[in-house]
Write an enzyme that holds these catalytic residues in place. Structure first.
Site, PDB file in Angstrom:
ATOM      1  NE  ARG A  17      68.955  60.705  34.709  1.00  0.00           N
ATOM      2  CZ  ARG A  17      68.923  62.730  35.336  1.00  0.00           C
ATOM      3  NH1 ARG A  17      68.885  63.305  34.119  1.00  0.00           N
ATOM      4  NH2 ARG A  17      68.618  62.625  37.019  1.00  0.00           N
ATOM      5  CB  THR A  62      68.222  53.699  37.094  1.00  0.00           C
ATOM      6  OG1 THR A  62      66.951  52.779  36.589  1.00  0.00           O
ATOM      7  CG2 THR A  62      67.075  54.809  37.441  1.00  0.00           C
ATOM      8  CD1 TRP A 119      63.016  43.890  31.061  1.00  0.00           C
ATOM      9  CD2 TRP A 119      60.860  43.927  30.342  1.00  0.00           C
ATOM     10  NE1 TRP A 119      62.622  44.542  31.001  1.00  0.00           N
ATOM     11  CE2 TRP A 119      61.594  45.283  30.389  1.00  0.00           C
ATOM     12  CE3 TRP A 119      59.807  43.678  29.559  1.00  0.00           C
ATOM     13  CZ2 TRP A 119      61.029  46.529  30.088  1.00  0.00           C
ATOM     14  CZ3 TRP A 119      58.670  44.960  29.355  1.00  0.00           C
ATOM     15  CH2 TRP A 119      59.770  46.267  29.638  1.00  0.00           C
ATOM     16  CB  SER A 176      58.070  43.424  21.797  1.00  0.00           C
ATOM     17  OG  SER A 176      58.968  44.756  21.099  1.00  0.00           O
ATOM     18  CG  HIS A 191      61.562  45.353  26.692  1.00  0.00           C
ATOM     19  ND1 HIS A 191      61.744  43.724  27.150  1.00  0.00           N
ATOM     20  CD2 HIS A 191      62.603  45.582  26.765  1.00  0.00           C
ATOM     21  CE1 HIS A 191      63.120  43.365  27.307  1.00  0.00           C
ATOM     22  NE2 HIS A 191      63.693  44.277  28.055  1.00  0.00           N
ATOM     23  NE  ARG A 206      70.750  47.551  26.821  1.00  0.00           N
ATOM     24  CZ  ARG A 206      70.987  47.461  28.278  1.00  0.00           C
ATOM     25  NH1 ARG A 206      69.374  47.168  28.586  1.00  0.00           N
ATOM     26  NH2 ARG A 206      72.090  46.919  29.268  1.00  0.00           N
ATOM     27  CB  CYS A 251      64.541  50.369  40.065  1.00  0.00           C
ATOM     28  SG  CYS A 251      64.664  52.189  38.857  1.00  0.00           S
ATOM     29  CB  CYS A 298      62.748  51.266  36.858  1.00  0.00           C
ATOM     30  SG  CYS A 298      64.259  51.363  36.646  1.00  0.00           S
TER      31      CYS A 298
END
Ligand SMILES: Cc1cc2nc3c(=O)[nH]c(=O)nc-3n(C[C@H](O)[C@H](O)[C@H](O)COP(=O)(O)OP(=O)(O)OC[C@H]3O[C@@H](n4cnc5c(N)ncnc54)[C@H](O)[C@@H]3O)c2cc1C
Length: 573
Positions: free
Chosen positions: A172, A174, A185, A213, A216, A245, A337, A340
Site C-alpha cells: 500500500r 508508503t 524505474w 509497465s 508499475h 497515476r 523501502c 516496496c
C-alpha cells in the site's frame, strides 16, 4: 507526490483530474487485450470475478502467505550503503514468534535446506524440488546445468533471509517516491534495450515493456487503493490519485490486463500437474480445491506465448530476454523501502516463474516437465500465486474505481460548477474555439434554410450528447439558457444572427475563463511572494534551534543524521 495528507488534492484540482477528457481509462472493453492475447478485457473481468474469492482466500492460507527475503542484501548495481528505510510505513514486520507456524515453516525444517552456494549439484536436485521441500517426497530429479531461470531461485535459501507474513505487510501507500523510486524505474525500463536484431525482437521487446509497465501500473493501483486518509485514520481508495497515476493512461491499464493474461496462462499450463501436487495432509483438500477451482476457469487462449520466440533464430533473443528479466528481479534489491522491496521481489519472482513456465516448459516433452514444473521451489509457487492475486486485485480495484468515477461524474454534473475542467476537459477551450470556427464556416457558406437545419441538428446533438455521462461530463452546459437563446433567435426576423450569437457566446465564455485562469495564476504567484519571507524566517529559526541544541550538547541533536529530503513520511497520529 508527497505524504498521505499532502496527496489529498484540493477539490478543484481533483475535479480537473477526475473530469479529464479521457473517458474512464478509454479502454474498449470488448476489444482484445493485445495481439498475443485472444481474450477481451470484459472476458478477463468475468474470469476475475469468478475466481477472486478463491484466490484471495488461497493467498491467506498458511502455505501461501509466507515469503522469504534477504532484507540486507546489497544492491548489485550501485552503492546503496545509505539505505533509508527509517519510516514505519516502509519497514516490514518479520516473523519472530515461530511457535504458531505450521511444521513446514519451522526453522528446523527450513534449515534442513542447505545454503545453495555450498551445495553440490546433487544437493540442489533435492533442495530445488518444491515437493521435496514441502512434504519430504524424495524424488530424485536431474539437475539441469542450463540456465532456465528468469530470477535467482536460490536466493530465498540464503541464511540472511527472513520469513515474512505477507498478510501483515500489505502492499500500500508508503510514501516511497521521488528521485529514489524514479531511478529504480528508470533502470528497470532501461533493461528493455535489446541489443540483437532478431526476427521476433519487436514482439519480445513489446512483451518485456508491457510486463514492466503492467507491474508499475499494478503497484500504482494498489497504492491508490490503499492510501491513508489522515482525517479518518483509515486506509482506503483515492480516486484522484488513481486517475493521475493509472486511470488516465489506457495503455497502463491494458498492460495490467496483459500481465494478468501472461500469469493466468502459465497457471493454466501447469494445471494438470498442480492437481497432483502432494501438499501436506492438512492442505490436501482445502488448498488443492482452491487451486483447482481457480485454474479450471482459465483458458488456453488467454495468452499465446508461442508467438514470441518462434524459431531457432529467436533462441539468442530468448536468452537475452531471460537475463534482462533476471536483472529486473535483482534491481529489487536496490529498492530503499522494505515493504516496496518485499512486494517488488514477490511480483518480479512471480513473473519470472510465469516466464519460465511459458517459455521453458514444453507440455509434450516429459524431460522439460521434469526440469521446470517438478523443480519449482515453493517460493516460486508462492510468488506466482501472490502475483496473480495482485493482478486480480488490481483488476477488481480498476472496476471499482470506474464505478466511483462514474458516480463522481454524475455528482459533478448536478453540482453548480460552470468552469469544471473547462481547460482540461474534452470540451476544452481549444476544442470549443475550433467548434465555433467550424460553426461559423459551415453556417456562412450555406443557405438560410440549411443554416437553420444545421443549427437545430447541432443543438439537438449537443443536448443529446450531454445526456451521455462520460462524453460531456466535464463541461456543464447551461442547457435552459441555451434553448432560450435559440428561441429568441428563431423568433427574430433575421435568421442569420443565430450562428453569430451562438459563436459570440462561446468566444465570450472562453475569454472569461481564460481571464479567470490568468488572474488565478497571478494571485498564486503573488501569494508565493508574500509567503517567502515568512518561510525563510521559519527556516532560520529551525536551523538556529538545531545549532543551539548541538552547541549546548543536547543528546539527540549530537548524532542527528541528515534527513532524507526525498523520502516522504506519512503523517500518522
Ligand atoms: C519496485 C517498486 C515497488 C514500489 N512499491 C511501492 C509501494 O508498495 N508503495 C508505495 O507507496 N510506493 C511504491 N513504490 C513507489 C511508486 O512506484 C512510485 O515510484 C512513487 O509512488 C512515485 O510515483 P510517481 O507518480 O512520482 O512516478 P513513478 O511511478 O515513480 O513513475 C516515474 C515515471 O514513469 C512513468 N510511468 C509511470 N507509470 C508507468 C507505467 N505504468 N508504465 C509506463 N510508464 C510509467 C511516468 O512517466 C512517471 O513519471 C515502488 C517503487 C518501486 C520501484
Amino acid at each position: 507526490q508527497g505524504n498521505a495528507t499532502e496527496s489529498t488534492f484540493s477539490s478543484s484540482k481533483a475535479n480537473e483530474i477526475i473530469s479529464d477528457s479521457t473517458p474512464f481509462c478509454k479502454v474498449e472493453k470488448d476489444s482484445t487485450v493485445s495481439t498475443s492475447c485472444n481474450i477481451t478485457f470484459q472476458e478477463i473481468n468475468n474470469i476475475n470475478e469468478n475466481i477472486r474469492n478463491d484466490l484471495q482466500s488461497l493467498v491467506n492460507t498458511d502455505f501461501f502467505k509466507y515469503f522469504k527475503l534477504d532484507i540486507y542484501k546489497q544492491c548489485p548495481f550501485w552503492d546503496d550503503s545509505n539505505r533509508l528505510c527509517t519510516d514505519g510505513s516502509c519497514s516490514i514486520d518479520i516473523v519472530e514468534d515461530w511457535s504458531k507456524l505450521p511444521e513446514y515453516w519451522q526453522p528446523e525444517h527450513l534449515s534442513e535446506l542447505k545454503d545453495p552456494s555450498n551445495s553440490s549439484d546433487e544437493d540442489l536436485v533435492t533442495d530445488c524440488s518444491f515437493l521435496d521441500q514441502l512434504c519430504n517426497d524424495n524424488k530424485k530429479l536431474q539437475y539441469m546445468q542450463n540456465d532456465i531461470d528468469y530470477c535467482d531461485v536460490n536466493e530465498f535459501e540464503s541464511k540472511e533471509s527472513v520469513l515474512i507474513d505477507l498478510t501483515k505487510n500489505p502492499e500500500r501507500f508508503t510514501g516511497y517516491g521521488g528521485q529514489q523510486s524514479a531511478n529504480i524505474w528508470k533502470h528497470i525500463y532501461g533493461e528493455n534495450c535489446f541489443s540483437m536484431d532478431t526476427q521476433g525482437k519487436c514482439l519480445a521487446k513489446d512483451a518485456f515493456y508491457r510486463l514492466v509497465s503492467g507491474l508499475h501500473a499494478s503497484i500504482g493501483v494498489h497504492i491508490s487503493n490503499e492510501m491513508l486518509n489522515s482525517e479518518t485514520g483509515q486506509w482506503g481508495p483515492n480516486l484522484e490519485f488513481f486517475m493521475s497515476r493509472v486511470g488516465n493512461f489506457p495503455d497502463r491499464i491494458t498492460n495490467i490486463y496483459f500481465n494478468y493474461a501472461v500469469v493466468a496462462k502459465s497457471l493454466w499450463k501447469i494445471m494438470p500437474f498442480l492437481k497432483h501436487l502432494d501438499f501436506c495432509n492438512e492442505y490436501d483438500n482445502d488448498v488443492k480445491g482452491k487451486i483447482i477451482n481457480i485454474t479450471s476457469q482459465l483458458d488456453s487462449n488467454i495468452f499465446q506465448e508461442d508467438l514470441l520466440f518462434k524459431n531457432d533464430l529467436d533462441y539468442s533473443l530468448k536468452d537475452e530476454f531471460r537475463s534482462r528479466f533476471k536483472n529486473v528481479t535483482k534491481i529489487m534489491d536496490c529498492v530503499d523501502c522494505d515493504t516496496c522491496r518485499l512486494w517488488g521481489k514477490v511480483q518480479t519472482t512471480g513473473y519470472a516463474t510465469s516466464l519460465k513456465i511459458l517459455f521453458e516448459f514444453d507440455e509434450a516433452d516429459e524431460e522439460s516437465r521434469q526440469n521446470v514444473v517438478d523443480k519449482l521451489t515453493k517460493y516460486e509457487l508462492i510468488a506466482l500465486l501472490n502475483t496473480f492475486d495482485r493482478l486480480s486485485q488490481a483488476i477488481e480495484a480498476i472496476n471499482s474505481f470506474e464505478r466511483m468515477y462514474n458516480k463522481n461524474m454524475n455528482n459533478l454534473k448536478t453540482k453548480e460548477n460552470p468552469n469544471a475542467s473547462f481547460i482540461f476537459g474534452k470540451n476544452n477551450f481549444f476544442r470549443l474555439l475550433k467548434g465555433a470556427k467550424d460553426y461559423i464556416n459551415n453556417n456562412f457558406s450555406s443557405s438560410n434554410a440549411e443554416q437553420e437545419e444545421i443549427t437545430k441538428r447541432d443543438v439537438n446533438k449537443l443536448l443529446e450528447d450531454e445526456k451521455e455521462p462520460v462524453k460531456f461530463a466535464d463541461l456543464k452546459l447551461p442547457e435552459k439558457k441555451y434553448i432560450k437563446k435559440q428561441t429568441t433567435t428563431s423568433n427574430s426576423k433575421s435568421k442569420n444572427t443565430t450562428p453569430i450569437i451562438k459563436s459570440e457566446n462561446k468566444w465570450k465564455k472562453a475569454w472569461n475563463t481564460e481571464i479567470a485562469n490568468v488572474m488565478e495564476a497571478f494571485r498564486f504567484i503573488w501569494r508565493s511572494y508574500l509567503d517567502l519571507p515568512r518561510n525563510l524566517w521559519k527556516l532560520l529559526l529551525v536551523n538556529m534551534n538545531k545549532l543551539w541544541n548541538k552547541f549546548i550538547g543536547v543528546a539527540n541533536y549530537l548524532n542527528e543524521k541528515e534527513e532524507n529530503p526525498i523520502l516522504y513520511k506519512l503523517n500518522i497520529q
